[in-house]
Scaffold this motif. Structure first.
Motif, PDB file in Angstrom:
ATOM      1  N   TYR A 144      15.323  68.932  41.492  1.00 49.43           N
ATOM      2  CA  TYR A 144      15.767  69.481  43.060  1.00 49.43           C
ATOM      3  C   TYR A 144      17.560  68.270  42.698  1.00 49.43           C
ATOM      4  O   TYR A 144      17.160  67.441  42.080  1.00 49.43           O
ATOM      5  N   ALA A 145      18.227  68.683  43.493  1.00 47.63           N
ATOM      6  CA  ALA A 145      19.330  68.399  44.223  1.00 47.63           C
ATOM      7  C   ALA A 145      18.970  67.485  45.512  1.00 47.63           C
ATOM      8  O   ALA A 145      18.581  67.022  45.904  1.00 47.63           O
ATOM      9  N   TYR A 146      19.791  66.045  44.640  1.00 46.02           N
ATOM     10  CA  TYR A 146      19.823  64.699  45.713  1.00 46.02           C
ATOM     11  C   TYR A 146      19.653  65.190  47.491  1.00 46.02           C
ATOM     12  O   TYR A 146      19.214  64.882  48.059  1.00 46.02           O
ATOM     13  N   GLU A 147      20.947  65.740  47.633  1.00 43.97           N
ATOM     14  CA  GLU A 147      21.645  65.638  49.060  1.00 43.97           C
ATOM     15  C   GLU A 147      20.523  66.484  49.717  1.00 43.97           C
ATOM     16  O   GLU A 147      20.187  66.204  50.593  1.00 43.97           O
ATOM     17  N   ALA A 148      19.661  67.609  48.706  1.00 45.17           N
ATOM     18  CA  ALA A 148      18.905  68.580  49.351  1.00 45.17           C
ATOM     19  C   ALA A 148      17.292  67.784  49.534  1.00 45.17           C
ATOM     20  O   ALA A 148      17.192  68.511  50.974  1.00 45.17           O
ATOM     21  N   ALA A 149      17.593  67.289  48.685  1.00 47.29           N
ATOM     22  CA  ALA A 149      15.845  66.586  48.628  1.00 47.29           C
ATOM     23  C   ALA A 149      16.333  64.862  49.473  1.00 47.29           C
ATOM     24  O   ALA A 149      15.220  64.994  50.676  1.00 47.29           O
ATOM     25  N   ARG A 150      16.775  64.850  49.786  1.00 48.87           N
ATOM     26  CA  ARG A 150      17.093  63.391  50.835  1.00 48.87           C
ATOM     27  C   ARG A 150      17.612  64.222  52.316  1.00 48.87           C
ATOM     28  O   ARG A 150      16.763  63.787  53.102  1.00 48.87           O
ATOM     29  N   GLY A 151      17.551  65.631  53.009  1.00 44.78           N
ATOM     30  CA  GLY A 151      17.439  65.408  53.391  1.00 44.78           C
ATOM     31  C   GLY A 151      16.616  66.622  53.780  1.00 44.78           C
ATOM     32  O   GLY A 151      16.289  67.105  54.993  1.00 44.78           O
ATOM     33  N   THR A 152      15.045  66.780  53.353  1.00 41.88           N
ATOM     34  CA  THR A 152      13.989  67.100  53.572  1.00 41.88           C
ATOM     35  C   THR A 152      13.176  65.790  54.086  1.00 41.88           C
ATOM     36  O   THR A 152      13.424  64.991  53.311  1.00 41.88           O
ATOM     37  N   ALA A 153      12.001  66.711  54.709  1.00 38.52           N
ATOM     38  CA  ALA A 153      11.073  65.395  55.759  1.00 38.52           C
ATOM     39  C   ALA A 153      10.332  64.999  54.421  1.00 38.52           C
ATOM     40  O   ALA A 153      10.172  65.800  54.001  1.00 38.52           O
ATOM     41  N   LYS A 154       9.574  63.381  54.406  1.00 39.32           N
ATOM     42  CA  LYS A 154       9.220  63.167  53.435  1.00 39.32           C
ATOM     43  C   LYS A 154       7.699  64.171  53.701  1.00 39.32           C
ATOM     44  O   LYS A 154       7.189  64.271  52.308  1.00 39.32           O
ATOM     45  N   PRO A 155       6.687  64.630  54.466  1.00 38.65           N
ATOM     46  CA  PRO A 155       5.391  65.497  54.310  1.00 38.65           C
ATOM     47  C   PRO A 155       6.049  66.306  53.584  1.00 38.65           C
ATOM     48  O   PRO A 155       4.897  66.998  52.583  1.00 38.65           O
ATOM     49  N   GLU A 156       7.434  67.157  54.254  1.00 36.04           N
ATOM     50  CA  GLU A 156       7.696  68.332  53.380  1.00 36.04           C
ATOM     51  C   GLU A 156       8.194  68.395  51.824  1.00 36.04           C
ATOM     52  O   GLU A 156       7.179  69.824  50.823  1.00 36.04           O
ATOM     53  N   LEU A 157       8.829  67.264  51.132  1.00 37.73           N
ATOM     54  CA  LEU A 157       8.676  66.876  50.344  1.00 37.73           C
ATOM     55  C   LEU A 157       7.324  66.763  49.272  1.00 37.73           C
ATOM     56  O   LEU A 157       7.069  67.394  48.294  1.00 37.73           O
ATOM     57  N   MET A 158       6.432  66.228  49.874  1.00 43.62           N
ATOM     58  CA  MET A 158       4.970  65.934  49.050  1.00 43.62           C
ATOM     59  C   MET A 158       4.415  67.497  49.392  1.00 43.62           C
ATOM     60  O   MET A 158       4.032  67.222  47.729  1.00 43.62           O
ATOM     61  N   ASP A 159       4.342  68.212  50.273  1.00 42.79           N
ATOM     62  CA  ASP A 159       4.031  69.368  50.456  1.00 42.79           C
ATOM     63  C   ASP A 159       4.653  69.845  48.751  1.00 42.79           C
ATOM     64  O   ASP A 159       3.656  70.921  47.857  1.00 42.79           O
ATOM     65  N   LEU A 160       5.789  70.272  48.888  1.00 43.47           N
ATOM     66  CA  LEU A 160       6.441  70.822  47.695  1.00 43.47           C
ATOM     67  C   LEU A 160       6.527  70.707  46.197  1.00 43.47           C
ATOM     68  O   LEU A 160       5.875  71.570  45.307  1.00 43.47           O
ATOM     69  N   LEU A 161       6.110  69.428  45.933  1.00 41.19           N
ATOM     70  CA  LEU A 161       6.025  68.651  44.838  1.00 41.19           C
ATOM     71  C   LEU A 161       4.271  69.152  44.055  1.00 41.19           C
ATOM     72  O   LEU A 161       4.541  69.194  43.274  1.00 41.19           O
ATOM     73  N   ARG A 162       3.897  68.580  45.105  1.00 45.19           N
ATOM     74  CA  ARG A 162       2.448  69.335  45.166  1.00 45.19           C
ATOM     75  C   ARG A 162       1.973  70.156  44.424  1.00 45.19           C
ATOM     76  O   ARG A 162       1.613  70.719  43.937  1.00 45.19           O
ATOM     77  N   ASN A 163       2.339  71.268  45.846  1.00 36.78           N
ATOM     78  CA  ASN A 163       2.315  72.175  45.228  1.00 36.78           C
ATOM     79  C   ASN A 163       2.738  72.622  44.293  1.00 36.78           C
ATOM     80  O   ASN A 163       2.026  73.674  43.406  1.00 36.78           O
ATOM     81  N   GLN A 164       4.237  72.381  43.634  1.00 34.87           N
ATOM     82  CA  GLN A 164       4.806  72.504  42.220  1.00 34.87           C
ATOM     83  C   GLN A 164       3.812  72.558  40.848  1.00 34.87           C
ATOM     84  O   GLN A 164       3.983  72.805  39.929  1.00 34.87           O
ATOM     85  N   GLN A 165       3.227  71.031  41.502  1.00 34.30           N
ATOM     86  CA  GLN A 165       2.742  70.697  40.102  1.00 34.30           C
ATOM     87  C   GLN A 165       1.289  70.781  40.076  1.00 34.30           C
ATOM     88  O   GLN A 165       0.596  71.357  39.221  1.00 34.30           O
ATOM     89  N   GLN A 166       0.989  72.103  41.192  1.00 32.92           N
ATOM     90  CA  GLN A 166      -0.790  72.880  40.688  1.00 32.92           C
ATOM     91  C   GLN A 166      -0.527  74.036  39.780  1.00 32.92           C
ATOM     92  O   GLN A 166       0.507  74.762  39.078  1.00 32.92           O
TER      93      GLN A 166
END
Length: 166
Positions: A144-166
């Motif tokens: 993921y792009a750094y600036e886009a990831a930095r602009g995303t809230a932590k809970p949403e990042l956690m959900d996104l990455l956990r869903n991607q991992q499944q």
């Protein structure tokens, strides 16, 4: 089916829950739930609050990306739904390059280096108690792009990455 991501600061959408219909508040970087109606998607696209997820270069995409209109209803492009607002929130999806060139924090920035040093060495996701910066670096490590990831809230990042991992 095309996934959409919020590129404006916030968007309200109507969805279904086990308790019945509900309105959800989605912040910038959030993915739209699958049960958002095509009418809502067309409206949110017309006012540039959402863009196709992972879209190339931002939200100025051809009309082919819009959900098909429902017979007998006015197209969102035909109606003046933005009140004359010409503000373009721009921005691509987390993997798109919607930001301005040169605005990205350098890879060797001391804060980024410190956050990367706290990532698990086995390549797994960080602990839920890890700082937002650590989750940002975990997203960057997964493409993921750094600036886009930095602009995303932590809970949403956690959900996104956990869903991607499944």
């Amino acid at each position: 089916m095309t996934q959409y991501q919020v590129v404006g600061q916030v968007a309200h959408v109507r969805t279904q829950s086990p308790q019945g219909p509900m309105t959800r508040l989605l912040y910038k970087g959030s993915l739209l739930p699958d049960d958002v109606s095509p009418e809502q998607i067309r409206h949110l696209l017309s006012v540039k609050l959402i863009a196709p997820f992972g879209g190339v270069g931002g939200s100025d995409l051809p009309g082919a990306a819009l959900p098909p209109p429902i017979a007998g209803q006015e197209s969102a492009d035909d109606a003046d739904t933005d009140g004359g607002n010409t503000d373009d929130n721009g921005g691509g999806g987390p993997q798109g390059g919607g930001g301005t060139e040169g605005s990205e924090t350098p890879f060797d920035d001391p804060d980024r280096t410190a956050a990367r040093s706290k990532l698990p060495t086995d390549g797994s996701l960080p602990d839920g108690r890890a700082a937002h910066a650590v989750w940002v670096e975990a997203a960057v490590a997964r493409g993921y792009a750094y600036e886009a990831a930095r602009g995303t809230a932590k809970p949403e990042l956690m959900d996104l990455l956990r869903n991607q991992q499944q």
